[in-house]
Design an enzyme around this catalytic site. Structure first.
Site, PDB file in Angstrom:
ATOM      1  N   HIS A  19       0.830  -1.202   0.000  1.00  0.00           N
ATOM      2  CA  HIS A  19       0.000   0.000   0.000  1.00  0.00           C
ATOM      3  C   HIS A  19       0.869   1.258   0.000  1.00  0.00           C
ATOM      4  CE1 HIS A  19      -2.776  -2.851   2.477  1.00  0.00           C
ATOM      5  NE2 HIS A  19      -2.788  -3.152   1.193  1.00  0.00           N
ATOM      6  N   ASP A 116      -5.754   5.675  -0.006  1.00  0.00           N
ATOM      7  CA  ASP A 116      -5.840   4.316  -0.523  1.00  0.00           C
ATOM      8  C   ASP A 116      -7.183   3.729  -0.083  1.00  0.00           C
ATOM      9  OD1 ASP A 116      -5.616   3.291   2.064  1.00  0.00           O
ATOM     10  OD2 ASP A 116      -3.627   2.451   1.788  1.00  0.00           O
ATOM     11  N   GLN A 356      14.231  -5.988  -3.990  1.00  0.00           N
ATOM     12  CA  GLN A 356      13.600  -6.681  -5.110  1.00  0.00           C
ATOM     13  C   GLN A 356      13.689  -5.920  -6.422  1.00  0.00           C
ATOM     14  OE1 GLN A 356       9.981  -9.088  -4.578  1.00  0.00           O
ATOM     15  NE2 GLN A 356       8.941  -7.549  -5.812  1.00  0.00           N
ATOM     16  N   HIS A 371       4.250 -14.393  -5.291  1.00  0.00           N
ATOM     17  CA  HIS A 371       2.928 -14.509  -4.683  1.00  0.00           C
ATOM     18  C   HIS A 371       1.866 -13.742  -5.463  1.00  0.00           C
ATOM     19  CE1 HIS A 371       4.371 -10.659  -3.447  1.00  0.00           C
ATOM     20  NE2 HIS A 371       3.339 -10.390  -2.683  1.00  0.00           N
ATOM     21  N   TRP A 374       0.217  -7.263  -6.602  1.00  0.00           N
ATOM     22  CA  TRP A 374       0.210  -6.454  -7.824  1.00  0.00           C
ATOM     23  C   TRP A 374       1.464  -5.596  -7.962  1.00  0.00           C
ATOM     24  CZ3 TRP A 374      -1.819  -7.380 -12.143  1.00  0.00           C
ATOM     25  CH2 TRP A 374      -1.995  -6.391 -13.124  1.00  0.00           C
ATOM     26  N   SER A 376       4.541  -6.369  -6.898  1.00  0.00           N
ATOM     27  CA  SER A 376       5.603  -7.256  -7.375  1.00  0.00           C
ATOM     28  C   SER A 376       5.388  -7.627  -8.842  1.00  0.00           C
ATOM     29  CB  SER A 376       5.642  -8.532  -6.531  1.00  0.00           C
ATOM     30  OG  SER A 376       6.081  -8.263  -5.221  1.00  0.00           O
ATOM     31  N   GLU A 379       6.494  -4.717 -10.963  1.00  0.00           N
ATOM     32  CA  GLU A 379       7.953  -4.599 -10.952  1.00  0.00           C
ATOM     33  C   GLU A 379       8.577  -5.628 -11.885  1.00  0.00           C
ATOM     34  OE1 GLU A 379       8.340  -2.957  -6.340  1.00  0.00           O
ATOM     35  OE2 GLU A 379       9.096  -4.946  -6.872  1.00  0.00           O
ATOM     36  N   ALA A 394      -5.406 -12.364  -0.279  1.00  0.00           N
ATOM     37  CA  ALA A 394      -5.982 -11.119  -0.820  1.00  0.00           C
ATOM     38  C   ALA A 394      -6.549 -11.371  -2.221  1.00  0.00           C
ATOM     39  CB  ALA A 394      -4.942 -10.000  -0.802  1.00  0.00           C
ATOM     40  N   GLU A 395      -6.185 -10.505  -3.200  1.00  0.00           N
ATOM     41  CA  GLU A 395      -6.703 -10.664  -4.556  1.00  0.00           C
ATOM     42  C   GLU A 395      -5.739 -11.429  -5.455  1.00  0.00           C
ATOM     43  OE1 GLU A 395      -3.993  -7.188  -5.501  1.00  0.00           O
ATOM     44  OE2 GLU A 395      -4.778  -8.292  -3.788  1.00  0.00           O
ATOM     45  N   GLN A 396      -4.761 -12.098  -4.851  1.00  0.00           N
ATOM     46  CA  GLN A 396      -3.686 -12.704  -5.626  1.00  0.00           C
ATOM     47  C   GLN A 396      -4.142 -13.840  -6.533  1.00  0.00           C
ATOM     48  OE1 GLN A 396      -0.761 -13.595  -2.591  1.00  0.00           O
ATOM     49  NE2 GLN A 396      -0.638 -11.440  -1.996  1.00  0.00           N
TER      50      GLN A 396
END
Length: 482
Positions: A19, A116, A356, A371, A374, A376, A379, A394-396
């Site tokens: 976030h 957010d 990362q 995982h 969003w 990651s 990126e 979550a929304e993964q």
């Protein structure tokens, strides 16, 4: 030349790196591209050493000012079985008085508020100050569509969503399979579901929504959300929706970049030969799954960097509010006997957290086992790196389906890792598919698609691109309100 009375934005972020990092990066865009003055109000969990470390590396004091709001006392406000989203919502609700106090007292007077989606209870304060408010969604447009449509699904569908035989239809967007639903919709009797619906109902109270995606990637979803679109009509919602992504963390400067040992190791590896393995700042897995992952990496015979975290037999997001261990030897104790020594020439183990964005930008990285957070994901894509989708929470799961089935940017296990242990043979096969080797046709097809999306992302952020234009429209609307 500095403006005498610059437009002053207030951005509010809830805890969690997924976030606060995009909120800070969005703040930088307003400063660099539109000469705005920006203050970021960040509610931090105060439990994660990693969160503090990364915040310090992301923040650029010369560009925006950060006000750290300590987490309020939540004693007596949470039940033992309350999950991550409930905790975040309660934390932000209890932080709202502090946020409002800063809004009223800060100088110069704020010109607009951007929150957010966990911070939407601050929107009424913007109306009291007679300034516009916007909601920033650091995820993608399909997720936003499901979120906004959830109150209507709540009225239409009887029983649990996961028991439905058919995918849940969203006007103008792809349907969502029950098994891909966000965690908050898995149990309608849980408090987390009520909190989730509350967020969905508060977002339309704002003056617009900024989404971390772009037209070329999700044009149909964005169109459905906008006035005149099928979803907007179904919701009777007249709300501007702006695709402003990809908002991603920028590589760190040389003074705070990769450690010498990690840089040296990466420099010694062939181009596109290394798979990077990381499950974000909060993801965990069981001891059995961690063992299978280790064997899978070893069987693949491919080079790897693995960001290690101690296993957990509890929730997949168990590390979200915890510190973890920063000693690789302590975490390596959970790996198969002899694994570290057998793979010492082809693998690198990193405890808890790694830089990362710098790793993904190195030429030796050829794939990312992720995982599917969003941030990651973006990126990886903006660096042209194909993915192995390993969704946890979550929304993964939605993200994994979007990446593997709609966009062609990833491979994924046959069964969700949260449903069944993914065995070493399948892990080895997935690694080989994204790292050029035996299955070069599959590898090349994914890489070509990733390059196409990477180019589209860069074009969207260019000065004549769709996302740059969208953010400019937001900036002009804010300036016009003054």
């Amino acid at each position: 030349m500095e403006l005498q009375n610059p437009t002053h934005l207030l951005l509010v972020s809830s805890p969690g790196l997924g976030h606060v990092i995009p909120v800070i990066e969005l703040a930088k865009r307003f400063v660099l591209h539109h000469n705005f003055k920006v203050t970021v109000l960040a509610v931090t969990s105060q439990t994660s050493r990693v969160e503090t470390q990364i915040l310090n590396s992301v923040l650029t004091p010369s560009l925006c000012h950060l006000i750290d709001i300590p987490s309020p006392d939540l004693t007596g406000l949470l039940a033992q079985n309350d999950r991550m989203v409930t905790r975040l919502c309660v934390m932000m609700r209890e932080s709202t008085p502090a946020i409002k106090s800063i809004m009223y007292e800060i100088t110069p007077r704020p010109s607009a508020l951007i929150v957010d989606f966990f911070s939407t209870e601050a929107i009424p304060a913007a109306r009291e100050l007679d300034i516009p408010s916007y909601v920033f969604v650091p995820s993608h447009a399909w997720f936003l569509a499901l979120l906004l449509y959830s109150p209507l699904l709540h009225e239409k569908i009887v029983g649990e969503y996961v028991d439905q035989k058919e995918p849940l239809k969203i006007p103008g967007c792809s349907a969502v399979r029950p098994e891909d639903l966000v965690d908050q919709m898995l149990d309608r009797s849980h408090r987390e579901y009520t909190e989730y619906l509350g967020i969905a109902k508060r977002i339309p109270q704002s003056d617009g929504v900024l989404v971390n995606t772009w037209e070329e990637l999700q044009g149909e979803d964005l169109e459905a959300l906008r006035e005149g679109g099928l979803l907007s009509e179904a919701l009777n919602m007249k709300l501007p929706v702006y695709g402003v992504g990809p908002i991603v963390r920028q590589p760190e400067s040389e003074t705070s970049s990769l450690t010498d040992s990690l840089t040296t190791w990466l420099d010694e590896q062939p181009s596109k030969s290394v798979v990077y393995v990381s499950f974000g700042s909060g993801g965990t897995m069981s001891f059995e799954q961690m063992t299978e992952l280790a064997w899978g990496l070893e069987l693949s015979e491919r080079r790897f960097i693995w960001v290690l975290r101690a296993p957990s037999e509890g929730a997949a997001d168990a590390a979200f509010f915890t510190t973890g261990s920063n000693e690789v030897d302590a975490v390596a104790n959970y790996l198969p006997e002899g694994f570290a020594s057998r793979t010492s020439k082809v693998g690198l183990l990193v405890p808890e957290w790694a830089q990362q964005v710098n790793i993904l930008g190195h030429g030796s990285i050829g794939g990312f086992l992720t995982h599917c957070g969003w941030g990651s994901t973006l990126e990886s894509v903006t660096n042209g790196i194909p993915l192995i989708a390993w969704p946890l929470y979550a929304e993964q799961r939605m993200n994994a389906t979007l990446l593997a089935e709609e966009l062609g940017l990833a491979v994924r296990p046959a069964v969700l890792p949260t449903k069944k242990v993914v065995r070493r043979e399948e892990i080895s096969e997935m690694v080989r598919k994204v790292i050029e080797g035996e299955d070069s046709v599959k590898s090349n097809r994914i890489r070509k698609r990733v390059r196409e999306v990477q180019e589209g992302a860069m074009k969207a952020m260019s000065m004549d691109g769709s996302s740059y234009s969208a953010l400019s429209h937001v900036a002009k609307a804010i300036e016009g309100y003054r």
